[in-house]
Design a protein around this motif. Sequence first.
Motif, PDB file in Angstrom:
ATOM      1  N   PRO A  34      39.665  36.391  42.962  1.00 37.94           N
ATOM      2  CA  PRO A  34      38.405  35.863  43.509  1.00 37.94           C
ATOM      3  C   PRO A  34      37.951  34.586  42.807  1.00 37.94           C
ATOM      4  CG  PRO A  34      38.190  38.201  42.969  1.00 37.94           C
ATOM      5  CD  PRO A  34      39.505  37.754  42.432  1.00 37.94           C
ATOM      6  N   ASN A  75      35.003  33.764  42.041  1.00 34.41           N
ATOM      7  CA  ASN A  75      33.983  34.029  41.016  1.00 34.41           C
ATOM      8  C   ASN A  75      34.600  34.136  39.623  1.00 34.41           C
ATOM      9  OD1 ASN A  75      32.056  34.170  43.027  1.00 34.41           O
ATOM     10  ND2 ASN A  75      32.168  36.406  43.220  1.00 34.41           N
ATOM     11  N   TYR A  76      35.838  34.642  39.561  1.00 34.58           N
ATOM     12  CA  TYR A  76      36.515  34.757  38.268  1.00 34.58           C
ATOM     13  C   TYR A  76      36.683  33.388  37.621  1.00 34.58           C
ATOM     14  CZ  TYR A  76      40.337  35.284  34.927  1.00 34.58           C
ATOM     15  OH  TYR A  76      41.098  35.235  33.795  1.00 34.58           O
ATOM     16  N   ALA A 125      40.749  45.252  40.872  1.00 40.61           N
ATOM     17  CA  ALA A 125      39.925  45.117  42.081  1.00 40.61           C
ATOM     18  C   ALA A 125      40.677  44.312  43.134  1.00 40.61           C
ATOM     19  CB  ALA A 125      38.593  44.453  41.732  1.00 40.61           C
ATOM     20  N   THR A 132      33.972  48.974  45.488  1.00 39.71           N
ATOM     21  CA  THR A 132      33.809  47.530  45.500  1.00 39.71           C
ATOM     22  C   THR A 132      32.318  47.195  45.534  1.00 39.71           C
ATOM     23  OG1 THR A 132      33.780  47.438  47.896  1.00 39.71           O
ATOM     24  CG2 THR A 132      35.929  47.287  46.840  1.00 39.71           C
ATOM     25  N   GLU A 170      27.773  41.902  36.153  1.00 38.27           N
ATOM     26  CA  GLU A 170      28.615  40.711  36.247  1.00 38.27           C
ATOM     27  C   GLU A 170      30.053  41.012  36.659  1.00 38.27           C
ATOM     28  OE1 GLU A 170      28.156  36.978  34.022  1.00 38.27           O
ATOM     29  OE2 GLU A 170      29.833  37.688  32.820  1.00 38.27           O
ATOM     30  N   LEU A 173      30.557  41.312  40.279  1.00 34.06           N
ATOM     31  CA  LEU A 173      30.549  40.028  40.971  1.00 34.06           C
ATOM     32  C   LEU A 173      31.885  39.304  40.767  1.00 34.06           C
ATOM     33  CD1 LEU A 173      27.910  37.531  41.661  1.00 34.06           C
ATOM     34  CD2 LEU A 173      29.677  36.683  40.107  1.00 34.06           C
ATOM     35  N   LEU A 174      32.382  39.321  39.521  1.00 33.68           N
ATOM     36  CA  LEU A 174      33.638  38.610  39.250  1.00 33.68           C
ATOM     37  C   LEU A 174      34.778  39.144  40.103  1.00 33.68           C
ATOM     38  CD1 LEU A 174      33.742  38.093  35.376  1.00 33.68           C
ATOM     39  CD2 LEU A 174      32.680  36.730  37.170  1.00 33.68           C
ATOM     40  N   ALA A 175      34.775  40.438  40.337  1.00 31.46           N
ATOM     41  CA  ALA A 175      35.882  41.051  41.065  1.00 31.46           C
ATOM     42  C   ALA A 175      35.692  40.989  42.576  1.00 31.46           C
ATOM     43  CB  ALA A 175      36.033  42.509  40.622  1.00 31.46           C
ATOM     44  N   SER A 176      34.559  40.437  43.028  1.00 29.04           N
ATOM     45  CA  SER A 176      34.289  40.418  44.462  1.00 29.04           C
ATOM     46  C   SER A 176      34.827  39.144  45.116  1.00 29.04           C
ATOM     47  CB  SER A 176      32.780  40.500  44.705  1.00 29.04           C
ATOM     48  OG  SER A 176      32.521  40.328  46.086  1.00 29.04           O
ATOM     49  N   PRO A 177      35.405  39.289  46.310  1.00 31.53           N
ATOM     50  CA  PRO A 177      35.836  38.088  47.023  1.00 31.53           C
ATOM     51  C   PRO A 177      34.658  37.317  47.633  1.00 31.53           C
ATOM     52  CG  PRO A 177      36.339  40.046  48.321  1.00 31.53           C
ATOM     53  CD  PRO A 177      35.788  40.523  47.011  1.00 31.53           C
ATOM     54  N   LEU A 178      33.454  37.897  47.625  1.00 31.25           N
ATOM     55  CA  LEU A 178      32.300  37.207  48.208  1.00 31.25           C
ATOM     56  C   LEU A 178      31.724  36.197  47.221  1.00 31.25           C
ATOM     57  CD1 LEU A 178      30.281  40.074  49.958  1.00 31.25           C
ATOM     58  CD2 LEU A 178      32.098  38.633  50.888  1.00 31.25           C
TER      59      LEU A 178
END
Lengths: 616, 616
Positions: free
Chosen positions: A530, A532-533, A602, B13, B33, B36-41
Amino acid sequence: MRTSIATVSLSGTLTEKLTAAARAGFDGVEIFENDLLASPLAPREIRARCADLGLTVDLYQPMRDVEAVPAELFARNLRRARHKFTLMRELGADTVLVCSSVDPEAVDDDALAAAHLYELADLAQDFGVRVAYEALAWGRHVSTYDHAWRIVEAAGHPALGTCLDSFHILSRGSDPQGIEDIPGEKIFFLQLADAPLPAMDVLQWSRHHRCFPGQGGFDVAGLVRHVLRTGYAGPLSLEVFNDVFRQAEAAPTAVDARRSLLALQEEVGAVRETGPSAAPTAAPAVPAPVVPTGFAFAELVTADSEPLTGLLAALGFARTARHRGKPVDLWQQGEARILVNTGTAVRRDGTRIAAVGLESPDPAGAADRAEALLAPVLPRRRAPEDAPLDAVAAPDGTELFFCDAGNGARHTGWRADFEDVGRPPAAPGVRRIDHLALTQPWHHFDEAALFHRSVLGLDAEDSVDVADPYGLQRSRAVSNPDGTVRIVLTVGAAPADDTVHAQHIAFATDDVVAAARRLRDAGAPLLPIPANYYDDLAARHEFADGELETYRELGILYDRDEAGGSLRHCYTRTVGRVFLELLQRDGGHRGYGARNAPVRLAAQHAVRAARALGDG
Amino acid sequence: MRTSIATVSLSGTLTEKLTAAARAGFDGVEIFENDLLASPLAPREIRARCADLGLTVDLYQPMRDVEAVPAELFARNLRRARHKFTLMRELGADTVLVCSSVDPEAVDDDALAAAHLYELADLAQDFGVRVAYEALAWGRHVSTYDHAWRIVEAAGHPALGTCLDSFHILSRGSDPQGIEDIPGEKIFFLQLADAPLPAMDVLQWSRHHRCFPGQGGFDVAGLVRHVLRTGYAGPLSLEVFNDVFRQAEAAPTAVDARRSLLALQEEVGAVRETGPSAAPTAAPAVPAPVVPTGFAFAELVTADSEPLTGLLAALGFARTARHRGKPVDLWQQGEARILVNTGTAVRRDGTRIAAVGLESPDPAGAADRAEALLAPVLPRRRAPEDAPLDAVAAPDGTELFFCDAGNGARHTGWRADFEDVGRPPAAPGVRRIDHLALTQPWHHFDEAALFHRSVLGLDAEDSVDVADPYGLQRSRAVSNPDGTVRIVLTVGAAPADDTVHAQHIAFATDDVVAAARRLRDAGAPLLPIPANYYDDLAARHEFADGELETYRELGILYDRDEAGGSLRHCYTRTVGRVFLELLQRDGGHRGYGARNAPVRLAAQHAVRAARALGDG
């Protein structure tokens, strides 16, 4: 020394426990009272069963809340003891464990405690029984081993001694040095358990989280050395209360337990001779460790080799040889060798890592040690024409082959079974296997770590918890000193379908960016990470112009250690249970990117979910 | 008050977590956090998703290791913070959690900490962000809430306040009274978690074993009262790290979480009005508890009623009525009523307890409360001709019917659907249902206890661990004050096939010996108890002549409490998942015989093993 195990350490009915202990090679058992109460066998039948199995009954336990109580209560306790001593005579048990009192009516009076224990021992003597008095860590007035010993010494009865328990001593932070002040013949029994650190409430810790020596954080070997210096000649006995062992099958737990004692005996230098004498000796019967020096190969079994060999080819591997008698191909690049076996897979298992070849300076010695430490030995030849190979099974079923690494004749043994069909690429992008990550069955994680340490002589790091979206994963790395053999053992926080947790092979490269590009350009998609990373990476670290954009484009993860070493790594899609990793270490980075693991997990879940929807 | 939950408290997720929180009725979320980091959004997509779901983003968390560090490091931290504040603006989050530093480079200097937090808050203000500073219980230099507040007060920046977390405060044993010295407008956030007692190492305790308020041992309500007295007007937010919740499905966990907050709000007297205003009010929207006063019936479903009705007949029950529209029979003896339903069972489930009728002084009120506390409400009429009945589902799926117990019109509701076909026996051996034991799904044990306490208004005892030969079982009893409703919730130590753990119905009798004899003479075998158990009883207690021999003959178990009360009980064989117990209480014994449970469990395993061999 003789070895023994408390029945409470194993799962099942009393007869299942006895059978498992005997098969694992224990000399005797402690019979836990509740196991006897729940058994349909009469005490004399239990005695006969033990004799048939070659087990002695070394201890009956526990008797609680006996001493330092009001007179009327003590009279009832003596009455209860008379019943139990009668039972012990039928059972053939000559030592009873008496725990320091937790009774609210017990008084803080050492002289009264000594007087009561004297009376108890006097009664016991009439039945041929010895009383071993032990300080519980949460005893009401007596909670340390030296206090228990002072009371035993003051009582001064020949049928009264003390029982030492490594958990109760070490969990209190007592100094075990003082053990050496106790005459060995007054130490009637020694119970061993390890436990993880750090501590919780000591009673909960004791009842639920003990483990076998070498699986926790206690210096159990140090304690045993003090005990042996007293002249103690009784058995080394394991008493382990553990929620997991209660549920696991008794037979493998008993083997795990015995292996832990063998490793402990080696550490303290007192392994029983293999001959008829049972005396301690300085010459251990377990051959010395032979530490592996590298990975000879990793073997993958698969019912459908296409997806896997497609990935290997995209990574730059070439098919270089074919087994002379079996459907096994060798794929090679640099010093990385992967065997692809389509002969033994069943479709249900999917693609998985089935075997690991370890380069060894002394394959036969390594196998002998493994066998002495109770690892199942595999047949040396699979087929009459095969070269003989030393191999054992790890607790998770992975086959470990010990391959000759000495005198320039590397890999001659297993390699002789293969016929060349090609050459490895001249300028490899992948240099060698950096590490393997192997998922362990839920009940066998601590066993696996002990196995790899004791049997293979690898060093274990601390375990690390990593958050997966659907639960925690725990992982623990074992490695040889120069880092040429690294294995990461992983397990879920609770039992799950094994296939949920994938295994992987990480390949070392000197240029992860080029290797990742080659992989992508060859049509093998990398695991998408992602955005965000990367925004978070930008917040944490400064990068050269364009560097972060490259990582973002390719899905390369980044980690920096405290000494400035860096790790860059990326992942392929998963095939069956297996995925592959490309990894570049710089500046002496020795880690595995645990910080990045939640993001990777994830991302893998996201790919799986997309596939389930038919768009992945 | 508004309610919120940290995404780390739920499994899955980020989008799964948000959906579950919204469906359970939370007003907002804390975004963790790593989620969020692991989310594709992208952050703005997450903001839009929250808006669609009716959720506000109440907190972004955590920012770590910011303050009281060397200047160069602090400069890097500010750089990192700028990135995060930019992100928060996109995310629509206006408050960030900053945890007290655990960085080894952090110094013990409150003035420097205050200066750094001032600078951080000043930067945050430019982005419209507020900084909530929280003391971690294991913070390097700042580990108590009052210390964190002193630093915030000294810094004196309008965009800087404190965050209170019940775990960090109560796990340290801090006195929450001091919270009232903090102005409410400087408390920027309140995070709530409970935790079991006693404690282990505080970091492990915090990361793995937090639970929702009311499921642990902390006085969370007391703490919240102190916070409310300051004038705090922010949300009540749950931040719970729990290994089980990480694995459980997000949707039921979110419901469990909201129920815990509703019960907490009721306890502190601040439940949000159901109208458009969101201000705290003294008039709770949750109707008051209606405590059940007895068991109206227990309903068993079975595909094959013979084995079950054979047992009931042997116990002295008679078939007294038949449902007018469904294949359900009423079997009765004294005040014990058992419905045998052959209409809805599927053979796979075996025989099981499907429903419980609870006598209630106000069935509609009880159902309203249950609904307000998020219990799934079942249809009031199953068929057009049925009498209307208030019913909800418990977390384990058991249907709970609230039956009218008032004004002499007992059971009119449900009983009207049944047509008499016989009479109950004149002189009953069984008087009434003493208790039901219901096995809970592994992930839902704490939820079940909270449900029975909050929804039904029952009192919960401490949980008890009981050793089964193949693992620990945990059980927890809930009951009404006079003991006429008792339910024992049980669970295995790890997930297992539910059918391994049986349910049971215990019947109260005034003469267990006569009742057991009648049962045996009617050809229904009692559970055989090992002889060793009775030898142990003889060692523990004195009995009248022949008394123990009677117990031994019939398989009656015996327990005596500290006040001299006695419990005598025995068991039938198991049918499907269900077995029956006969139980006699004397001298005010209120227990359930936990001491005898390991022997009973082992005996049940022995019967099962013998059956598997074909000789049972």
